[in-house]
Motif scaffolding. Structure first.
Motif, PDB file in Angstrom:
ATOM      1  N   ASP A  43       0.832  -1.195   0.000  1.00 37.18           N
ATOM      2  CA  ASP A  43       0.000   0.000   0.000  1.00 37.18           C
ATOM      3  C   ASP A  43       0.872   1.254   0.000  1.00 37.18           C
ATOM      4  O   ASP A  43       2.106   1.175  -0.116  1.00 37.18           O
ATOM      5  CB  ASP A  43      -0.995  -0.033   1.169  1.00 37.18           C
ATOM      6  CG  ASP A  43      -0.343   0.166   2.541  1.00 37.18           C
ATOM      7  OD1 ASP A  43       0.870   0.440   2.620  1.00 37.18           O
ATOM      8  OD2 ASP A  43      -1.065   0.045   3.550  1.00 37.18           O
ATOM      9  N   ARG A  44       0.275   2.414   0.151  1.00 31.96           N
ATOM     10  CA  ARG A  44       1.036   3.662   0.026  1.00 31.96           C
ATOM     11  C   ARG A  44       1.969   3.915   1.200  1.00 31.96           C
ATOM     12  O   ARG A  44       2.852   4.760   1.108  1.00 31.96           O
ATOM     13  CB  ARG A  44       0.083   4.848  -0.153  1.00 31.96           C
ATOM     14  CG  ARG A  44      -0.789   4.634  -1.332  1.00 31.96           C
ATOM     15  CD  ARG A  44      -1.286   5.858  -2.041  1.00 31.96           C
ATOM     16  NE  ARG A  44      -1.896   5.386  -3.278  1.00 31.96           N
ATOM     17  CZ  ARG A  44      -1.203   5.122  -4.375  1.00 31.96           C
ATOM     18  NH1 ARG A  44       0.097   5.333  -4.409  1.00 31.96           N
ATOM     19  NH2 ARG A  44      -1.805   4.646  -5.444  1.00 31.96           N
ATOM     20  N   LEU A  49      -0.748  -5.401   1.223  1.00 27.17           N
ATOM     21  CA  LEU A  49      -2.192  -5.231   1.080  1.00 27.17           C
ATOM     22  C   LEU A  49      -2.763  -6.516   0.506  1.00 27.17           C
ATOM     23  O   LEU A  49      -2.313  -7.003  -0.536  1.00 27.17           O
ATOM     24  CB  LEU A  49      -2.477  -4.048   0.153  1.00 27.17           C
ATOM     25  CG  LEU A  49      -3.929  -3.682  -0.124  1.00 27.17           C
ATOM     26  CD1 LEU A  49      -4.604  -3.169   1.149  1.00 27.17           C
ATOM     27  CD2 LEU A  49      -4.003  -2.620  -1.223  1.00 27.17           C
ATOM     28  N   GLN A 102      -6.867   2.604  -1.489  1.00 28.71           N
ATOM     29  CA  GLN A 102      -5.870   1.571  -1.808  1.00 28.71           C
ATOM     30  C   GLN A 102      -6.334   0.618  -2.901  1.00 28.71           C
ATOM     31  O   GLN A 102      -5.505  -0.045  -3.534  1.00 28.71           O
ATOM     32  CB  GLN A 102      -5.550   0.750  -0.547  1.00 28.71           C
ATOM     33  CG  GLN A 102      -5.126   1.573   0.656  1.00 28.71           C
ATOM     34  CD  GLN A 102      -3.732   2.168   0.493  1.00 28.71           C
ATOM     35  OE1 GLN A 102      -3.015   1.890  -0.460  1.00 28.71           O
ATOM     36  NE2 GLN A 102      -3.327   2.990   1.448  1.00 28.71           N
ATOM     37  N   ARG A 105      -4.835   0.639  -6.593  1.00 32.63           N
ATOM     38  CA  ARG A 105      -3.466   0.103  -6.706  1.00 32.63           C
ATOM     39  C   ARG A 105      -3.503  -1.427  -6.746  1.00 32.63           C
ATOM     40  O   ARG A 105      -2.814  -2.049  -7.545  1.00 32.63           O
ATOM     41  CB  ARG A 105      -2.629   0.615  -5.524  1.00 32.63           C
ATOM     42  CG  ARG A 105      -1.314  -0.092  -5.317  1.00 32.63           C
ATOM     43  CD  ARG A 105      -0.373   0.747  -4.460  1.00 32.63           C
ATOM     44  NE  ARG A 105       0.684   1.256  -5.309  1.00 32.63           N
ATOM     45  CZ  ARG A 105       1.836   0.613  -5.465  1.00 32.63           C
ATOM     46  NH1 ARG A 105       2.056  -0.518  -4.842  1.00 32.63           N
ATOM     47  NH2 ARG A 105       2.758   1.088  -6.257  1.00 32.63           N
ATOM     48  N   TYR A 106      -4.292  -2.040  -5.905  1.00 31.54           N
ATOM     49  CA  TYR A 106      -4.386  -3.506  -5.892  1.00 31.54           C
ATOM     50  C   TYR A 106      -4.974  -4.012  -7.214  1.00 31.54           C
ATOM     51  O   TYR A 106      -4.459  -4.970  -7.808  1.00 31.54           O
ATOM     52  CB  TYR A 106      -5.249  -3.967  -4.715  1.00 31.54           C
ATOM     53  CG  TYR A 106      -5.227  -5.465  -4.523  1.00 31.54           C
ATOM     54  CD1 TYR A 106      -4.315  -6.057  -3.646  1.00 31.54           C
ATOM     55  CD2 TYR A 106      -6.098  -6.288  -5.210  1.00 31.54           C
ATOM     56  CE1 TYR A 106      -4.275  -7.433  -3.483  1.00 31.54           C
ATOM     57  CE2 TYR A 106      -6.076  -7.662  -5.049  1.00 31.54           C
ATOM     58  CZ  TYR A 106      -5.157  -8.235  -4.184  1.00 31.54           C
ATOM     59  OH  TYR A 106      -5.127  -9.598  -4.038  1.00 31.54           O
ATOM     60  N   ARG A 126      -4.678  -4.964   5.540  1.00 27.76           N
ATOM     61  CA  ARG A 126      -3.268  -4.617   5.454  1.00 27.76           C
ATOM     62  C   ARG A 126      -2.535  -5.292   6.608  1.00 27.76           C
ATOM     63  O   ARG A 126      -3.133  -5.589   7.652  1.00 27.76           O
ATOM     64  CB  ARG A 126      -3.050  -3.109   5.499  1.00 27.76           C
ATOM     65  CG  ARG A 126      -3.415  -2.458   6.816  1.00 27.76           C
ATOM     66  CD  ARG A 126      -2.937  -1.012   6.879  1.00 27.76           C
ATOM     67  NE  ARG A 126      -3.476  -0.351   8.044  1.00 27.76           N
ATOM     68  CZ  ARG A 126      -4.367   0.645   7.996  1.00 27.76           C
ATOM     69  NH1 ARG A 126      -4.800   1.092   6.825  1.00 27.76           N
ATOM     70  NH2 ARG A 126      -4.818   1.190   9.107  1.00 27.76           N
ATOM     71  N   ALA A 157      -2.242   8.548  -5.025  1.00 31.89           N
ATOM     72  CA  ALA A 157      -3.054   7.657  -5.856  1.00 31.89           C
ATOM     73  C   ALA A 157      -3.321   8.288  -7.219  1.00 31.89           C
ATOM     74  O   ALA A 157      -3.278   7.607  -8.257  1.00 31.89           O
ATOM     75  CB  ALA A 157      -4.362   7.335  -5.143  1.00 31.89           C
ATOM     76  N   ASP A 199       6.634   3.090  -7.287  1.00 33.59           N
ATOM     77  CA  ASP A 199       6.960   3.528  -5.932  1.00 33.59           C
ATOM     78  C   ASP A 199       8.344   4.147  -5.966  1.00 33.59           C
ATOM     79  O   ASP A 199       8.931   4.325  -7.045  1.00 33.59           O
ATOM     80  CB  ASP A 199       6.883   2.356  -4.946  1.00 33.59           C
ATOM     81  CG  ASP A 199       7.722   1.173  -5.391  1.00 33.59           C
ATOM     82  OD1 ASP A 199       8.959   1.246  -5.253  1.00 33.59           O
ATOM     83  OD2 ASP A 199       7.155   0.171  -5.877  1.00 33.59           O
TER      84      ASP A 199
END
Length: 238
Positions: A43-44, A49, A102, A105-106, A126, A157, A199
């Motif tokens: 995750d961020r 996650l 989140q 992103r997943y 998480r 995001a 990232d």
């Protein structure tokens, strides 16, 4: 070298693998560890996650006792499996009250999971780190604190989604070159490649349901540096 940089090799293993063994404390057989194979992305905040089913045994387990661990190992085609790097991420599993920040992103990493909610109940969890155990090889064995291990994602995001959309729309050939020249994969003209995420230390591409990790030589702190690194990699890929 600061503590976070010193543990980059351990973090890289977690970033690269995207699948691991989630060990939880069994409800069915009290007190015994229960292992299951799970996909994940970070995750961020740099934490694993997970998207797991309400009916899954490991979900029942973490709802009863949040203590868990995620074990990942270096992929080795042959030889002694214990000669490769491995990592155990000790954590507490926390269900996300609001997964929307989140979820995108997943889903970019695992797009086929978007439809999972239609057939069963699924929820995002998480893994909040407690401690990390890393074995990088003979003589390279260490415990790592969460503060020294975790590196937050510098991209919001919205920034990450914009980069992914731009790469998917305008740079398919560059991404195919990354796959061919840097990973040795038979990625032919016309085969789609998706930009899954970025990232501070690299980015992920999705090719034929296979997630590929590309590490930057130096960490980046935002879109301008990321663009420079992507251009450099494209040149290196010929």
């Amino acid at each position: 070298m600061d503590e976070t940089a010193r543990h980059r090799d351990a973090r890289h293993l977690l970033l690269e693998r995207k699948v691991g063994i989630l060990s939880t404390l069994s409800v069915e057989v009290a007190g015994f560890p229960f292992g299951s194979l799970v996909p994940y992305c970070l995750d961020r905040a740099g934490r694993p996650l997970l998207l797991i089913a309400d009916i899954a045994q490991h979900t029942r387990n973490v709802l009863a006792d949040p203590r868990a661990s995620l074990t990942v190992a270096e992929e080795r085609p042959a030889g002694d499996p214990q000669a490769g790097a491995r990592l155990t991420y000790l954590a507490r599993a926390e269900r996300l009250a609001d997964p929307r920040p989140q979820a995108g992103r997943y889903y970019r990493h695992f797009p086929w999971t978007r439809d999972y909610h239609r057939t069963h109940g699924f929820a995002f969890f998480r893994l909040e780190p407690v401690r990390v155990r890393y074995i990088g090889g003979f003589g390279d064995i260490r415990w790592i604190s969460p503060a020294a291990f975790t590196l937050p994602n510098p991209f919001s995001a919205e920034q990450e989604a914009a980069i992914a959309d731009h790469m998917d729309a305008d740079h398919q050939e560059a991404m195919r070159r990354y796959c061919r020249q840097l990973k040795g994969l038979p990625c032919d003209d016309g085969q789609p490649v998706a930009f899954a995420g970025i990232d501070a230390e690299g980015f992920d591409l999705l090719f034929e349901r296979r997630l590929l990790r590309f590490a930057f030589e130096r960490p980046v702190d935002g879109p301008a540096e990321a663009r420079q690194r992507l251009v450099e990699l494209a040149a290196a890929a010929g």
